[in-house]
Design a protein around this motif. Structure first.
Motif, short mmCIF file in Angstrom:
data_model
loop_
_atom_site.label_atom_id
_atom_site.label_comp_id
_atom_site.label_asym_id
_atom_site.label_seq_id
_atom_site.Cartn_x
_atom_site.Cartn_y
_atom_site.Cartn_z
N ASP A 14 0.83 -1.21 0.00
CA ASP A 14 0.00 0.00 0.00
C ASP A 14 0.86 1.26 0.00
OD1 ASP A 14 -2.31 -1.49 -0.05
OD2 ASP A 14 -2.53 -1.49 2.15
N ALA A 15 2.02 1.20 0.65
CA ALA A 15 2.91 2.37 0.71
C ALA A 15 3.47 2.69 -0.67
CB ALA A 15 4.05 2.12 1.69
N ILE A 16 3.85 1.67 -1.42
CA ILE A 16 4.38 1.90 -2.77
C ILE A 16 3.27 2.42 -3.69
CG2 ILE A 16 5.38 0.78 -4.79
CD1 ILE A 16 6.82 -1.13 -2.88
N LYS A 17 2.07 1.86 -3.57
CA LYS A 17 0.95 2.34 -4.39
C LYS A 17 0.63 3.80 -4.08
CE LYS A 17 -1.52 -1.98 -5.15
NZ LYS A 17 -2.77 -2.72 -4.90
N ALA A 18 0.62 4.15 -2.80
CA ALA A 18 0.32 5.53 -2.41
C ALA A 18 1.41 6.48 -2.91
CB ALA A 18 0.18 5.63 -0.90
N TYR A 19 2.67 6.05 -2.82
CA TYR A 19 3.78 6.88 -3.28
C TYR A 19 3.69 7.11 -4.79
CZ TYR A 19 8.54 8.64 -3.70
OH TYR A 19 9.63 9.41 -3.96
N ALA A 20 3.43 6.05 -5.55
CA ALA A 20 3.31 6.17 -7.00
C ALA A 20 2.11 7.03 -7.38
CB ALA A 20 3.21 4.79 -7.63
N ASP A 21 1.00 6.88 -6.65
CA ASP A 21 -0.19 7.69 -6.91
C ASP A 21 0.10 9.17 -6.66
OD1 ASP A 21 -3.31 8.43 -5.54
OD2 ASP A 21 -3.01 7.76 -7.63
N ALA A 22 0.84 9.47 -5.60
CA ALA A 22 1.20 10.87 -5.31
C ALA A 22 2.09 11.44 -6.41
CB ALA A 22 1.91 10.96 -3.96
N LEU A 23 2.98 10.61 -6.96
CA LEU A 23 3.82 11.08 -8.07
C LEU A 23 2.98 11.39 -9.30
CD1 LEU A 23 6.91 8.68 -7.85
CD2 LEU A 23 6.83 11.10 -7.27
N LEU A 24 1.99 10.56 -9.58
CA LEU A 24 1.13 10.80 -10.73
C LEU A 24 0.27 12.05 -10.54
CD1 LEU A 24 -0.04 7.21 -11.67
CD2 LEU A 24 1.65 8.62 -12.83
N GLU A 25 -0.11 12.35 -9.32
CA GLU A 25 -0.90 13.56 -9.05
C GLU A 25 -0.09 14.83 -9.37
OE1 GLU A 25 -4.08 14.13 -8.28
OE2 GLU A 25 -4.41 11.98 -8.51
N GLY A 26 1.23 14.74 -9.28
CA GLY A 26 2.07 15.89 -9.56
C GLY A 26 2.11 16.27 -11.03
N LEU A 27 1.57 15.42 -11.91
CA LEU A 27 1.58 15.71 -13.34
C LEU A 27 0.50 16.72 -13.74
CD1 LEU A 27 2.12 12.12 -14.80
CD2 LEU A 27 3.82 13.88 -14.31
N HIS A 28 -0.44 17.02 -12.85
CA HIS A 28 -1.51 17.96 -13.17
C HIS A 28 -1.00 19.39 -13.33
CE1 HIS A 28 -4.87 15.25 -12.87
NE2 HIS A 28 -4.42 14.78 -11.71
N LYS A 29 0.16 19.70 -12.76
CA LYS A 29 0.63 21.08 -12.80
C LYS A 29 1.05 21.54 -14.20
CE LYS A 29 5.49 20.32 -11.68
NZ LYS A 29 6.55 20.62 -10.75
N TYR A 30 1.22 20.60 -15.14
CA TYR A 30 1.64 20.97 -16.49
C TYR A 30 0.48 21.41 -17.36
CZ TYR A 30 6.03 19.03 -15.06
OH TYR A 30 7.20 18.80 -14.39
N ASN A 31 -0.76 21.27 -16.88
CA ASN A 31 -1.96 21.69 -17.59
C ASN A 31 -2.02 21.11 -19.00
OD1 ASN A 31 -2.90 23.24 -15.44
ND2 ASN A 31 -1.67 24.98 -16.09
N LEU A 32 -1.64 19.86 -19.13
CA LEU A 32 -1.75 19.16 -20.39
C LEU A 32 -2.94 18.21 -20.32
CD1 LEU A 32 2.00 18.24 -20.89
CD2 LEU A 32 0.73 20.00 -22.09
N ASP A 33 -3.47 17.87 -21.46
CA ASP A 33 -4.59 16.93 -21.50
C ASP A 33 -4.03 15.51 -21.41
OD1 ASP A 33 -6.49 18.92 -21.73
OD2 ASP A 33 -6.32 19.00 -23.91
N ILE A 34 -3.86 15.04 -20.19
CA ILE A 34 -3.35 13.69 -19.97
C ILE A 34 -4.54 12.74 -19.91
CG2 ILE A 34 -2.07 12.18 -18.41
CD1 ILE A 34 -0.52 14.65 -17.48
N ILE A 35 -4.57 11.79 -20.83
CA ILE A 35 -5.67 10.83 -20.88
C ILE A 35 -5.49 9.76 -19.82
CG2 ILE A 35 -6.80 9.09 -22.32
CD1 ILE A 35 -5.94 10.84 -24.73
N SER A 36 -4.29 9.17 -19.78
CA SER A 36 -4.06 8.12 -18.78
C SER A 36 -2.58 8.08 -18.44
CB SER A 36 -4.50 6.76 -19.30
OG SER A 36 -3.70 6.36 -20.39
N ALA A 37 -2.30 7.55 -17.25
CA ALA A 37 -0.92 7.37 -16.79
C ALA A 37 -0.84 5.99 -16.14
CB ALA A 37 -0.54 8.45 -15.81
N ASN A 38 0.13 5.20 -16.57
CA ASN A 38 0.31 3.85 -16.06
C ASN A 38 1.72 3.68 -15.52
OD1 ASN A 38 -2.24 3.19 -17.12
ND2 ASN A 38 -1.33 2.72 -19.10
N ILE A 39 1.85 3.01 -14.41
CA ILE A 39 3.16 2.66 -13.86
C ILE A 39 3.19 1.15 -13.68
CG2 ILE A 39 4.73 2.86 -11.91
CD1 ILE A 39 3.72 5.65 -11.42
N VAL A 40 4.20 0.53 -14.28
CA VAL A 40 4.40 -0.90 -14.13
C VAL A 40 5.73 -1.10 -13.41
CG1 VAL A 40 4.67 -3.11 -15.31
CG2 VAL A 40 3.13 -1.38 -16.24
#
Length: 177
Positions: A14-40
């Protein structure tokens, strides 16, 4: 933005999932139309060395998919390094969008209307005498180079109308193109 965080040959905590989710939330600041983001995130054991591969895929509306693969010994370090590379790529794309040229006054909006309303009688053209375009003799160009110690070259027109470049050489002599 659709988000997906998956683990391959590796149990995600859960800690790794939460950390990765927080990193993906930081992509909103670029104001780009991001359709999806995947981390494997996948575990990798080669030659007895344990490490982790992270693959980050970001689908943008008007651009191909940004795919970044990062390998590190630590999961968090691999995520951080991969996300920095993604942010750099998105920042470049955002800068390209913002710095596009304005092709006409209609692109500028209301400010341009005030400029375009100027009557031709109101425009005044002031002639200037530019010394840069006066032809120089080779001796005059050498003197101009000697007068300024920091100056390494001078571009000038000769009396035949040819553009010339006089430069200082390392041996103290002068070269001419």
């Amino acid at each position: 933005m659709n988000k997906s965080i998956t683990g391959r040959h590796f149990e995600l905590t859960d800690a790794i999932k939460a950390y990765a989710d927080a990193l993906l939330e930081g992509l909103h600041k670029y104001n780009l139309d991001i359709i999806s983001a995947n981390i494997v995130i996948s575990a990798d054991e080669k030659n007895g060395k344990k490490g982790f591969n992270t693959e980050i895929l970001v689908n943008l509306k008007d651009k191909n998919t940004v795919v970044i693969t990062q390998h590190d010994k630590d999961v968090y370090a691999a995520l951080d390094l991969g996300m920095e590379r993604v942010k750099k790529s998105l920042r470049r794309h955002a800068d390209k969008i913002k710095s596009h040229r304005i092709m006409s006054f209609s692109d500028l909006g209301l400010e341009a209307e005030a400029v375009s309303d100027i009557e031709p009688e109101e425009i005044e053209i002031v002639p200037m005498d530019l010394e840069l375009h006066k032809p120089l003799d080779f001796d005059e160009a050498i003197e101009a180079l000697k007068a300024e110690k920091k100056r390494q070259f001078i571009v000038f027109n000769d009396y035949d109308g040819n553009m010339r470049v006089m430069y200082k050489r390392a041996d103290g002599k002068f070269g001419l193109y």
